[in-house]
Design an enzyme around this catalytic site. Sequence first.
Site, PDB file in Angstrom:
ATOM      1  N   ARG A  62       0.811  -1.221   0.000  1.00 31.99           N
ATOM      2  CA  ARG A  62       0.000   0.000   0.000  1.00 31.99           C
ATOM      3  C   ARG A  62       0.846   1.274   0.000  1.00 31.99           C
ATOM      4  NH1 ARG A  62      -5.384  -0.882   3.751  1.00 31.99           N
ATOM      5  NH2 ARG A  62      -6.140  -2.770   2.721  1.00 31.99           N
ATOM      6  N   ASP A 163     -15.376  10.256   7.760  1.00 36.59           N
ATOM      7  CA  ASP A 163     -14.342   9.240   7.593  1.00 36.59           C
ATOM      8  C   ASP A 163     -12.984   9.936   7.608  1.00 36.59           C
ATOM      9  OD1 ASP A 163     -14.525   6.099   6.607  1.00 36.59           O
ATOM     10  OD2 ASP A 163     -12.611   7.038   6.119  1.00 36.59           O
TER      11      ASP A 163
END
Length: 296
Positions: A62, A163
Amino acid sequence: MGNVLTTTEPGSGADPGQWSGLGQLERDLVLTDEDFTQIRKLIYQRAGIVLAEHKREMVYSRLAKRLRHHGLIRFSDYLARLARQPEAREWEEFTNALTTNLTAFFREMHHFPLLAEHVRQASGPVRLWSAAASSGEEPYSLAMTLLESLGPKASDARVVATDIDTEALARARAGVYPIEQVRKLDEARVKRFFQKGKGRHEGFARIRPEVSSLVDFQSMNLLAPQWPVKGPFDAIFCRNVMIYFDKETQARILERFAPLLKPNGLLFAGHSENFSYISKVFRLRGQTVYTLASHR
């Protein structure tokens, strides 16, 4: 791509002795034990996420694109770059990369009939909070439930959607999803709540304005000392995010949820989360659904 397989295609005539197992990966970037330890520490401090030892490959894959973006080959250089620039936007990219976003429309379906019954009995405008909104599927599912349950009164209702992942929130605001994902819903909902894309948008569907107008998206870190949201809420959805926090962080967040709920408000958790042994603030009402312990 962060990892490259070192195997040769079958039938190529290569010497079988030169074949390596699928689990053996060739790396072009350097991630040391010290780097991994530091990354685990930083993401815990920044977002409360607890990364287990076995997440090393995930971290490599990632963050690899962030290193390549900056022309770096060592994770230590990337971490040094972050340390030198504590206010840089790269911290946002770092957090986004290590945030898991697994969601779907009407995920954990058993929650929504209970929510529908709850909002029909509510007094005054209904307010819901999706505390881990990800790419929007959950808050839009809440908005659809409000429209189905309240009819014209839904225009006064609101869904606050927050978020920490700003990239996910950008996708959520756009409200555009692959048609294959939308087709998993029943046909009546698809026709009522989505617009089918045409031309260059073929293969996608967009949330209709009557749904999106009920949802307010904003960036928020559950670990932040101040939250930009204000209660009281009829229900809070915080599903499948607490599993990434340690017990101390979970308890602290639950205590902060309590004053933001109406006295009879509901807290919805994920299928693998159990708050009963973490905090005395909430008591279990049903399957992964909680209410304030002080409310009887």
